[in-house]
Design a protein around this motif. Structure first.
Motif, PDB file in Angstrom:
ATOM      1  N   SER A 152     -20.409  26.891 -23.170  1.00 61.51           N
ATOM      2  CA  SER A 152     -20.516  26.195 -24.350  1.00 61.51           C
ATOM      3  C   SER A 152     -19.172  25.533 -24.718  1.00 61.51           C
ATOM      4  N   SER A 153     -18.004  25.901 -24.358  1.00 63.28           N
ATOM      5  CA  SER A 153     -16.715  25.479 -24.525  1.00 63.28           C
ATOM      6  C   SER A 153     -16.710  24.142 -23.560  1.00 63.28           C
ATOM      7  N   ALA A 154     -17.106  24.515 -22.458  1.00 62.74           N
ATOM      8  CA  ALA A 154     -16.996  23.278 -21.274  1.00 62.74           C
ATOM      9  C   ALA A 154     -17.994  22.260 -21.987  1.00 62.74           C
ATOM     10  N   ASP A 155     -19.089  22.480 -22.537  1.00 62.49           N
ATOM     11  CA  ASP A 155     -19.676  21.444 -23.077  1.00 62.49           C
ATOM     12  C   ASP A 155     -19.088  20.583 -24.101  1.00 62.49           C
ATOM     13  N   GLY A 156     -18.363  21.238 -24.969  1.00 60.91           N
ATOM     14  CA  GLY A 156     -17.303  20.604 -25.620  1.00 60.91           C
ATOM     15  C   GLY A 156     -16.237  19.739 -25.251  1.00 60.91           C
ATOM     16  N   LEU A 157     -15.637  20.176 -23.982  1.00 62.58           N
ATOM     17  CA  LEU A 157     -14.696  19.406 -23.274  1.00 62.58           C
ATOM     18  C   LEU A 157     -15.481  18.049 -22.845  1.00 62.58           C
ATOM     19  N   ALA A 158     -16.896  18.109 -22.494  1.00 64.80           N
ATOM     20  CA  ALA A 158     -17.463  16.986 -21.977  1.00 64.80           C
ATOM     21  C   ALA A 158     -17.684  15.923 -23.140  1.00 64.80           C
ATOM     22  N   VAL A 159     -17.906  16.568 -24.521  1.00 65.89           N
ATOM     23  CA  VAL A 159     -17.972  15.606 -25.498  1.00 65.89           C
ATOM     24  C   VAL A 159     -16.548  15.038 -25.862  1.00 65.89           C
ATOM     25  N   LEU A 160     -15.638  15.804 -25.804  1.00 64.61           N
ATOM     26  CA  LEU A 160     -14.241  15.190 -25.781  1.00 64.61           C
ATOM     27  C   LEU A 160     -13.972  14.056 -24.607  1.00 64.61           C
ATOM     28  N   ALA A 161     -14.349  14.451 -23.368  1.00 61.26           N
ATOM     29  CA  ALA A 161     -14.264  13.411 -22.382  1.00 61.26           C
ATOM     30  C   ALA A 161     -15.155  11.913 -22.773  1.00 61.26           C
ATOM     31  N   ALA A 162     -16.143  12.141 -23.361  1.00 59.41           N
ATOM     32  CA  ALA A 162     -16.877  11.046 -23.950  1.00 59.41           C
ATOM     33  C   ALA A 162     -16.066  10.238 -25.005  1.00 59.41           C
ATOM     34  N   VAL A 163     -15.268  10.966 -25.885  1.00 62.68           N
ATOM     35  CA  VAL A 163     -14.595  10.359 -26.876  1.00 62.68           C
ATOM     36  C   VAL A 163     -13.303   9.644 -26.290  1.00 62.68           C
ATOM     37  N   CYS A 164     -12.702  10.104 -25.243  1.00 60.31           N
ATOM     38  CA  CYS A 164     -11.476   9.428 -24.629  1.00 60.31           C
ATOM     39  C   CYS A 164     -12.271   8.191 -23.758  1.00 60.31           C
ATOM     40  N   PHE A 165     -13.392   8.329 -23.461  1.00 65.65           N
ATOM     41  CA  PHE A 165     -14.011   7.122 -22.658  1.00 65.65           C
ATOM     42  C   PHE A 165     -14.395   6.105 -23.655  1.00 65.65           C
ATOM     43  N   ALA A 166     -14.869   6.334 -24.685  1.00 64.49           N
ATOM     44  CA  ALA A 166     -15.007   5.624 -25.779  1.00 64.49           C
ATOM     45  C   ALA A 166     -13.809   4.643 -26.090  1.00 64.49           C
ATOM     46  N   LEU A 167     -12.545   5.566 -26.334  1.00 64.69           N
ATOM     47  CA  LEU A 167     -11.327   5.006 -26.846  1.00 64.69           C
ATOM     48  C   LEU A 167     -10.780   3.938 -25.745  1.00 64.69           C
ATOM     49  N   TYR A 168     -11.121   4.463 -24.441  1.00 67.47           N
ATOM     50  CA  TYR A 168     -10.837   3.476 -23.376  1.00 67.47           C
ATOM     51  C   TYR A 168     -11.638   2.116 -23.404  1.00 67.47           C
ATOM     52  N   LEU A 169     -12.960   1.986 -23.901  1.00 67.61           N
ATOM     53  CA  LEU A 169     -13.572   0.807 -23.975  1.00 67.61           C
ATOM     54  C   LEU A 169     -13.204   0.221 -25.189  1.00 67.61           C
ATOM     55  N   VAL A 170     -12.801   0.719 -26.189  1.00 70.36           N
ATOM     56  CA  VAL A 170     -12.375  -0.044 -27.427  1.00 70.36           C
ATOM     57  C   VAL A 170     -10.875  -0.545 -27.286  1.00 70.36           C
ATOM     58  N   ILE A 171     -10.005   0.259 -26.507  1.00 69.30           N
ATOM     59  CA  ILE A 171      -8.603  -0.423 -26.386  1.00 69.30           C
ATOM     60  C   ILE A 171      -8.580  -1.611 -25.180  1.00 69.30           C
ATOM     61  N   THR A 172      -9.394  -1.385 -24.066  1.00 66.73           N
ATOM     62  CA  THR A 172      -9.309  -2.396 -23.041  1.00 66.73           C
ATOM     63  C   THR A 172     -10.454  -3.538 -23.208  1.00 66.73           C
ATOM     64  N   GLY A 173     -11.473  -3.399 -24.115  1.00 66.70           N
ATOM     65  CA  GLY A 173     -12.453  -4.020 -24.105  1.00 66.70           C
ATOM     66  C   GLY A 173     -11.813  -5.668 -24.451  1.00 66.70           C
ATOM     67  N   ARG A 174     -10.994  -5.890 -25.295  1.00 72.28           N
ATOM     68  CA  ARG A 174     -10.526  -7.246 -25.619  1.00 72.28           C
ATOM     69  C   ARG A 174      -9.966  -7.831 -24.478  1.00 72.28           C
ATOM     70  N   LEU A 175      -9.234  -6.863 -23.310  1.00 69.71           N
ATOM     71  CA  LEU A 175      -8.363  -7.435 -22.286  1.00 69.71           C
ATOM     72  C   LEU A 175      -9.446  -8.208 -21.366  1.00 69.71           C
ATOM     73  N   ARG A 176     -10.889  -8.142 -21.349  1.00 66.83           N
ATOM     74  CA  ARG A 176     -11.840  -8.482 -20.110  1.00 66.83           C
ATOM     75  C   ARG A 176     -11.676  -9.969 -20.155  1.00 66.83           C
ATOM     76  N   ALA A 177     -11.435 -10.658 -21.322  1.00 69.34           N
ATOM     77  CA  ALA A 177     -11.714 -12.221 -21.566  1.00 69.34           C
ATOM     78  C   ALA A 177     -10.364 -12.678 -20.741  1.00 69.34           C
ATOM     79  N   LYS A 178      -9.386 -12.133 -20.633  1.00 64.85           N
ATOM     80  CA  LYS A 178      -8.104 -12.684 -20.192  1.00 64.85           C
ATOM     81  C   LYS A 178      -7.503 -11.993 -18.973  1.00 64.85           C
ATOM     82  N   VAL A 179      -8.078 -10.789 -18.477  1.00 64.44           N
ATOM     83  CA  VAL A 179      -7.359 -10.163 -17.381  1.00 64.44           C
ATOM     84  C   VAL A 179      -8.738  -9.939 -16.354  1.00 64.44           C
ATOM     85  N   ASP A 180      -8.481 -10.112 -15.082  1.00 65.30           N
ATOM     86  CA  ASP A 180      -9.255 -10.030 -14.093  1.00 65.30           C
ATOM     87  C   ASP A 180      -9.762  -8.534 -13.901  1.00 65.30           C
TER      88      ASP A 180
END
Length: 316
Positions: A161-189
């Motif tokens: 169950s602790s490992a399941d919590g790590l999977a959820v934290l991974a989802a949080v990190c991935f969401a932050l990746y999308l939010v941070i880099t999402g605006r770059l897609r219009a000007k970065v290949d």
């Protein structure tokens, strides 16, 4: 002549859509093997995550150098934003790899699929624009599903169950990746963004491996092939397939089809490792996917960037 021209262009569009569906299908199958390759590597999750990035890097930069259109100067601010996204992507892959080694492959993949919901939450926090009722319903359904998966694991062992919590934290990190880099897609290949973020991810994971004293020694030929599969099949092949598909298919279509990764991973894990999901875990996985489907099926995102549920260049 006009009729032939219309027919020709229609045929070309159909061929491109077929190629996009084939590329997306190939990408989905490739990424569905991520958990299997991680298990076969027999290495700490952080170490296998580092090799996944390091092996992909030469290919990504080589492809980028061949694309002359992608060679343009970037501002220092843009580069640092891409690097920040890569750090969060490293957190996503590293945490998910650790979770896969300590819980079922299916559970880790199902739980990591809730990242689109975190994208909506983080974007709401930044823009203060209230999400729709559908979004909150989706969040409630997926949260209930996640709770069912974790509760089922409580019956087996606290470590799972602790490992399941790590999977959820991974989802949080991935969401932050999308939010941070999402605006770059219009000007970065896309290729440039993938190369920069992957480089930052590899450097971050290498530092984490050193700080945590995780061994980077490959324990044999079999694990080496597994690492090559992670880097070339999953990271390069899987996400290039997705990138190509996003250029020819609606984001809503790719988002829905992308959900098949979790059940496909669970099937592969059952066939190869004999992992069986309980009825409660299956029900929880179904609720997680239902919640994400509710978000992804909207034709127009009411939350900025929520339709960018899938990275054109990067998870699990």
């Amino acid at each position: 002549g006009a009729a032939r021209c219309v027919a020709y262009h229609g045929c070309m569009r159909s061929e491109r859509r077929l190629a996009a569906f084939l590329a997306l299908s190939g990408g989905i199958i490739a990424i569905s093997w991520s958990a299997i390759f991680v298990r076969w590597s027999r290495m700490p999750g952080v170490s296998s995550a580092f090799y996944r990035m390091a092996i992909a890097l030469p290919v990504l930069w080589a492809v980028l150098l061949l694309q002359r259109s992608a060679r343009r100067s970037l501002s220092t601010r843009t580069i640092w934003i891409a690097v920040a996204g890569g750090v969060f992507f490293a957190g996503d892959v590293g945490l998910w790899n650790v979770a896969v080694m300590h819980t079922s492959a299916g559970n880790a993949t199902f739980l990591s699929n809730i990242s689109p919901l975190f994208v909506g939450l983080f974007t709401w926090m930044l823009t203060r624009k209230m999400p729709s009722g559908k979004f909150w319903a989706a969040l409630l359904v997926s949260t209930a599903g996640s709770c069912l998966i974790v509760m089922a694991d409580l019956r087996h062992a606290f470590s799972r169950s602790s490992a399941d919590g790590l999977a959820v934290l991974a989802a949080v990190c991935f969401a932050l990746y999308l939010v941070i880099t999402g605006r770059l897609r219009a000007k970065v290949d896309a290729g440039m963004l993938l190369a920069l973020s992957t480089t930052a991810s590899a450097a971050t994971l290498l530092i984490c491996a050193g700080a945590g004293h995780f061994s980077l020694a490959v324990p044999g030929v079999g694990p080496l092939w597994a690492l090559l599969g992670l880097g070339l099949v999953c990271q390069v092949g899987g996400y290039f397939g997705l990138t190509y598909a996003l250029g020819h298919l609606p984001a809503t279509v790719t988002s829905i089809l992308w959900l098949t990764i979790a059940p496909m991973t669970a099937v592969f894990a059952w066939m190869i490792f004999g992992e069986r999901m309980s009825a409660m875990e299956i029900a929880g996985g179904a609720l997680v996917l239902t919640g994400v489907w509710i978000v992804g099926r909207r034709q127009k995102a009411e939350i900025p960037q929520v339709e960018e549920l899938l990275p054109p260049v990067a998870q699990v």
